[in-house]
Design a protein around this motif. Structure first.
Motif, PDB file in Angstrom:
ATOM      1  N   LEU A   1      76.023  57.153 102.445  1.00 20.60           N
ATOM      2  CA  LEU A   1      77.186  56.065 102.569  1.00 20.60           C
ATOM      3  C   LEU A   1      78.282  56.044 101.625  1.00 20.60           C
ATOM      4  CD1 LEU A   1      74.585  52.835 102.687  1.00 20.60           C
ATOM      5  CD2 LEU A   1      75.804  53.976 104.864  1.00 20.60           C
ATOM      6  N   ARG A   2      78.021  56.354 100.403  1.00 22.25           N
ATOM      7  CA  ARG A   2      79.253  56.511  99.707  1.00 22.25           C
ATOM      8  C   ARG A   2      80.120  57.943 100.066  1.00 22.25           C
ATOM      9  NH1 ARG A   2      78.976  53.173  95.286  1.00 22.25           N
ATOM     10  NH2 ARG A   2      76.852  52.511  94.766  1.00 22.25           N
ATOM     11  N   LEU A   3      79.461  59.052 100.006  1.00 18.26           N
ATOM     12  CA  LEU A   3      80.407  60.181 100.505  1.00 18.26           C
ATOM     13  C   LEU A   3      80.910  60.107 102.098  1.00 18.26           C
ATOM     14  CD1 LEU A   3      78.180  63.015  98.974  1.00 18.26           C
ATOM     15  CD2 LEU A   3      80.334  61.840  97.813  1.00 18.26           C
ATOM     16  N   GLY A   4      80.259  59.522 102.804  1.00 21.77           N
ATOM     17  CA  GLY A   4      80.645  58.899 104.228  1.00 21.77           C
ATOM     18  C   GLY A   4      82.043  58.354 104.222  1.00 21.77           C
ATOM     19  N   ARG A   5      81.934  57.382 103.286  1.00 25.63           N
ATOM     20  CA  ARG A   5      83.153  56.474 103.283  1.00 25.63           C
ATOM     21  C   ARG A   5      84.355  57.318 102.496  1.00 25.63           C
ATOM     22  NH1 ARG A   5      80.619  50.342 101.977  1.00 25.63           N
ATOM     23  NH2 ARG A   5      79.443  50.261 103.736  1.00 25.63           N
ATOM     24  N   ILE A   6      84.010  58.305 101.601  1.00 25.82           N
ATOM     25  CA  ILE A   6      85.213  58.928 100.920  1.00 25.82           C
ATOM     26  C   ILE A   6      85.558  60.015 101.899  1.00 25.82           C
ATOM     27  CG2 ILE A   6      85.367  60.602  99.122  1.00 25.82           C
ATOM     28  CD1 ILE A   6      83.355  58.935  97.349  1.00 25.82           C
ATOM     29  N   TYR A   7      84.736  60.629 102.682  1.00 28.03           N
ATOM     30  CA  TYR A   7      85.176  61.686 103.618  1.00 28.03           C
ATOM     31  C   TYR A   7      85.181  61.344 104.990  1.00 28.03           C
ATOM     32  CZ  TYR A   7      84.366  65.247  99.959  1.00 28.03           C
ATOM     33  OH  TYR A   7      84.375  66.196  99.058  1.00 28.03           O
ATOM     34  N   GLY A   8      85.215  60.089 105.382  1.00 21.69           N
ATOM     35  CA  GLY A   8      85.636  59.641 106.592  1.00 21.69           C
ATOM     36  C   GLY A   8      84.405  60.379 107.626  1.00 21.69           C
ATOM     37  N   ASP A   9      83.273  60.471 107.112  1.00 19.50           N
ATOM     38  CA  ASP A   9      82.221  61.268 107.848  1.00 19.50           C
ATOM     39  C   ASP A   9      81.133  60.140 108.434  1.00 19.50           C
ATOM     40  OD1 ASP A   9      79.970  62.938 108.656  1.00 19.50           O
ATOM     41  OD2 ASP A   9      80.487  64.388 107.070  1.00 19.50           O
ATOM     42  N   GLU A  10      81.279  59.621 109.774  1.00 18.80           N
ATOM     43  CA  GLU A  10      80.389  58.989 110.344  1.00 18.80           C
ATOM     44  C   GLU A  10      79.035  59.327 110.506  1.00 18.80           C
ATOM     45  OE1 GLU A  10      82.227  57.232 113.768  1.00 18.80           O
ATOM     46  OE2 GLU A  10      84.041  56.568 112.599  1.00 18.80           O
ATOM     47  N   GLU A  11      78.922  60.673 110.701  1.00 15.12           N
ATOM     48  CA  GLU A  11      77.719  61.077 110.819  1.00 15.12           C
ATOM     49  C   GLU A  11      76.680  60.840 109.728  1.00 15.12           C
ATOM     50  OE1 GLU A  11      75.170  65.515 111.364  1.00 15.12           O
ATOM     51  OE2 GLU A  11      77.527  65.412 111.034  1.00 15.12           O
ATOM     52  N   LEU A  12      77.286  61.049 108.544  1.00 17.05           N
ATOM     53  CA  LEU A  12      76.443  60.744 107.232  1.00 17.05           C
ATOM     54  C   LEU A  12      76.096  59.268 107.180  1.00 17.05           C
ATOM     55  CD1 LEU A  12      78.354  62.626 104.352  1.00 17.05           C
ATOM     56  CD2 LEU A  12      76.620  63.273 106.059  1.00 17.05           C
ATOM     57  N   GLU A  13      76.981  58.486 107.605  1.00 16.44           N
ATOM     58  CA  GLU A  13      76.698  56.948 107.620  1.00 16.44           C
ATOM     59  C   GLU A  13      75.490  56.760 108.780  1.00 16.44           C
ATOM     60  OE1 GLU A  13      79.343  53.754 107.093  1.00 16.44           O
ATOM     61  OE2 GLU A  13      80.922  55.031 106.922  1.00 16.44           O
ATOM     62  N   ARG A  14      75.517  57.460 109.947  1.00 12.84           N
ATOM     63  CA  ARG A  14      74.388  57.036 110.953  1.00 12.84           C
ATOM     64  C   ARG A  14      72.886  57.706 110.368  1.00 12.84           C
ATOM     65  NH1 ARG A  14      78.426  58.929 114.504  1.00 12.84           N
ATOM     66  NH2 ARG A  14      77.831  61.145 114.316  1.00 12.84           N
TER      67      ARG A  14
ATOM     68  N   ALA B   1      86.855  57.794  94.406  1.00 13.30           N
ATOM     69  CA  ALA B   1      87.403  59.032  94.359  1.00 13.30           C
ATOM     70  C   ALA B   1      88.541  59.388  93.626  1.00 13.30           C
ATOM     71  CB  ALA B   1      87.621  59.656  96.012  1.00 13.30           C
ATOM     72  N   PHE B   2      88.761  60.324  92.873  1.00  9.85           N
ATOM     73  CA  PHE B   2      89.877  60.644  92.008  1.00  9.85           C
ATOM     74  C   PHE B   2      90.621  61.719  92.765  1.00  9.85           C
ATOM     75  CE2 PHE B   2      88.043  58.235  88.668  1.00  9.85           C
ATOM     76  CZ  PHE B   2      89.079  57.852  87.866  1.00  9.85           C
ATOM     77  N   GLY B   3      92.050  61.672  92.627  1.00 13.31           N
ATOM     78  CA  GLY B   3      92.893  62.736  93.247  1.00 13.31           C
ATOM     79  C   GLY B   3      94.039  63.042  92.175  1.00 13.31           C
ATOM     80  N   PRO B   4      95.128  63.665  92.676  1.00 12.86           N
ATOM     81  CA  PRO B   4      95.517  63.973  94.062  1.00 12.86           C
ATOM     82  C   PRO B   4      94.602  65.195  94.769  1.00 12.86           C
ATOM     83  CG  PRO B   4      96.981  64.834  92.622  1.00 12.86           C
ATOM     84  CD  PRO B   4      96.100  64.158  91.829  1.00 12.86           C
ATOM     85  N   ALA B   5      94.179  64.868  95.774  1.00 10.57           N
ATOM     86  CA  ALA B   5      93.230  66.013  96.475  1.00 10.57           C
ATOM     87  C   ALA B   5      93.312  65.986  97.823  1.00 10.57           C
ATOM     88  CB  ALA B   5      91.770  65.975  96.225  1.00 10.57           C
ATOM     89  N   ASN B   6      94.150  66.676  98.591  1.00 13.72           N
ATOM     90  CA  ASN B   6      94.327  66.748 100.135  1.00 13.72           C
ATOM     91  C   ASN B   6      93.288  67.183 100.898  1.00 13.72           C
ATOM     92  OD1 ASN B   6      96.916  65.206 100.207  1.00 13.72           O
ATOM     93  ND2 ASN B   6      98.037  67.289  99.781  1.00 13.72           N
ATOM     94  N   GLY B   7      92.164  67.886 100.227  1.00 12.75           N
ATOM     95  CA  GLY B   7      91.140  68.148 100.772  1.00 12.75           C
ATOM     96  C   GLY B   7      90.100  67.267 101.129  1.00 12.75           C
ATOM     97  N   VAL B   8      90.223  65.887 100.388  1.00  7.92           N
ATOM     98  CA  VAL B   8      89.163  64.751 100.711  1.00  7.92           C
ATOM     99  C   VAL B   8      89.952  63.505 101.463  1.00  7.92           C
ATOM    100  CG1 VAL B   8      88.064  62.811  99.219  1.00  7.92           C
ATOM    101  CG2 VAL B   8      88.373  65.343  98.413  1.00  7.92           C
ATOM    102  N   PRO B   9      89.536  63.261 102.624  1.00  5.29           N
ATOM    103  CA  PRO B   9      90.046  62.381 103.437  1.00  5.29           C
ATOM    104  C   PRO B   9      90.867  61.037 103.017  1.00  5.29           C
ATOM    105  CG  PRO B   9      88.502  63.316 104.812  1.00  5.29           C
ATOM    106  CD  PRO B   9      88.395  63.857 103.445  1.00  5.29           C
TER     107      PRO B   9
END
Length: 407
Positions: A291-304, A366-374
């Motif tokens: 759930l945490r990483l899905g929200r950071i990465y915009g990864d709906e598959e992880l939330e499912r 999430a801490f940035g800057p980091a363009n690789g993290v949505p």
């Protein structure tokens, strides 16, 4: 209910008033006489519980127990390679509790002594600092229990999370240094060339295929280390391990996660475990991580995948909720309004510290800057200043750069 339990556990007996850390469990109804073994997983989880108790209530006694517990872990369980040993035995020279119990002739005030066995006593009550130090020095002259020096990946992951968060909140750089060392150990000695986790490590040799809880607990610890240090590497490794766990342990047909990997030892039936006793199950811990990483990465598959876990355990919540504490916490995260904190700049900045100070277990960070993290894409310093972006499913408010602003 929480503070009464924390106070009762820390009164002495189960809790080591002199050296810090908790014994494994109580054998009586007053929580006085323990089984004297000290386990890494108990102390990691309880350190976090007392740390959160301090954050919520401001009671210094909870902060002290959290610090003393983690000081104990690092003093008695640290391995030269950077990881942590599993436990200290209950016996010393074949006698249960010999190191930790006292006789009346050893200078302990009588009102602090509670009977144990064979003329020995347990210390319980309020000790002033002078008495605590004096008794500690006396006890340090005794033989110590043997140590189980096997490092277990999942238990080290739990300790990593506790040390990282405590290091951040308590401003203990030694805790953060130890957390980094544990992370390097887990990703080094306890990982193979393909980045998969082993289960155990002892005397220079890692062995046994990692289980679900190894991946879940280590990923959770790495996430906390990212929040504590702001270093992108730890977030990326947490995401890698979480996705690898889905691949290795996920049940594509029915949902949830098996205990063993799909290419592990062939068994008559692959098990799924869900009860959070005495440690969070791999399913509930991984659900939270996803759930945490899905929200950071915009990864709906992880939330499912996380929701698939809740479908399995939901029927049991009403029958035995005390067996599913971590699953219920993860479920609360799932149902809570999404709150993402994208922080650009160092974690030690005033604005970052203010954003992370409250106890907010349902926020993701999430801490940035980091363009690789949505969550962090397009977010940068504001006029050269560190900034906090408060977002809900990637829709963000104007960045905050001053502590006086509310979050």
């Amino acid at each position: 209910m929480v503070t009464k339990t924390l106070d009762a556990m820390a009164a002495g007996g189960m809790y080591d008033l002199l050296g810090g850390g908790f014994h494994r469990y109580s054998v009586d109804r007053t929580w006085l006489v323990p089984h004297f073994e000290k386990m890494l997983y108990d102390n990691a989880l309880l350190a976090s519980a007392y740390l959160h108790g301090w954050v919520v209530t401001g009671e210094e006694r909870y902060r002290r127990v959290a610090e003393e517990t983690l000081d104990y872990v690092l003093r008695e369980l640290a391995l030269p390679e950077g990881g942590l040993a599993s436990a200290q035995d209950a016996d010393t020279e074949g006698v249960e509790g010999l190191t930790f119990t006292w006789t009346p002739e050893e200078g302990v005030p009588a009102d602090l002594l509670q009977p144990f066995e064979d003329g020995r006593f347990i210390v319980r009550g309020d000790l002033d600092d002078e008495l605590r130090v004096r008794l500690w020095k006396l006890r340090e002259q005794r033989p110590k229990p043997a140590r189980d020096d096997k490092a277990i990946a999942s238990w080290n992951g739990l300790a990593l999370a506790a040390l990282a968060e405590a290091g951040r909140r308590l401003e203990r750089s030694d805790f953060l240094d130890s957390a980094r060392g544990i992370a390097e150990f887990l990703l080094g000695e306890l990982s193979d060339d393909d980045g998969r986790l082993y289960r155990t490590y002892r005397e220079g040799r890692a062995k046994n295929t990692g289980f679900l809880d190894d991946y879940a607990d280590v990923a959770r610890g790495l996430y906390e280390l990212h929040v504590a240090t702001g270093q992108l590497r730890w977030l990326e490794e947490a995401y890698r391990l979480a996705r690898l766990a889905v691949e290795l342990f996920g049940d594509d047909e029915r949902g949830g996660f098996f205990l063993t990997p799909k290419d592990g030892e062939r068994l008559i039936a692959r098990q799924k475990t869900f009860d959070d006793n005495p440690t969070p199950s791999g399913n509930s811990m991984l659900a939270e991580v996803l759930l945490r990483l899905g929200r950071i990465y915009g990864d709906e598959e992880l939330e499912r995948w996380a929701v698939g876990v809740f479908r399995f355990v939901a029927p049991a919540f009403g029958r035995a909720p005390h067996f599913f504490g971590h699953a219920l916490s993860a479920l609360e995260l799932h149902f809570s309004p999404p709150r993402e904190l994208a922080i650009v700049g160092p974690p030690g900045s005033e604005v970052a510290r203010a954003a992370l100070a409250p106890f907010d277990p349902n926020a993701v960070v999430a801490f940035g800057p980091a363009n690789g993290v949505p969550l962090l894409v397009g977010k940068d310093l504001v006029d050269g200043k560190p900034a906090v972006y408060v977002c809900e499913r990637f829709a963000c408010q104007a960045p905050v750069t001053e502590v006086s602003n509310s979050y």
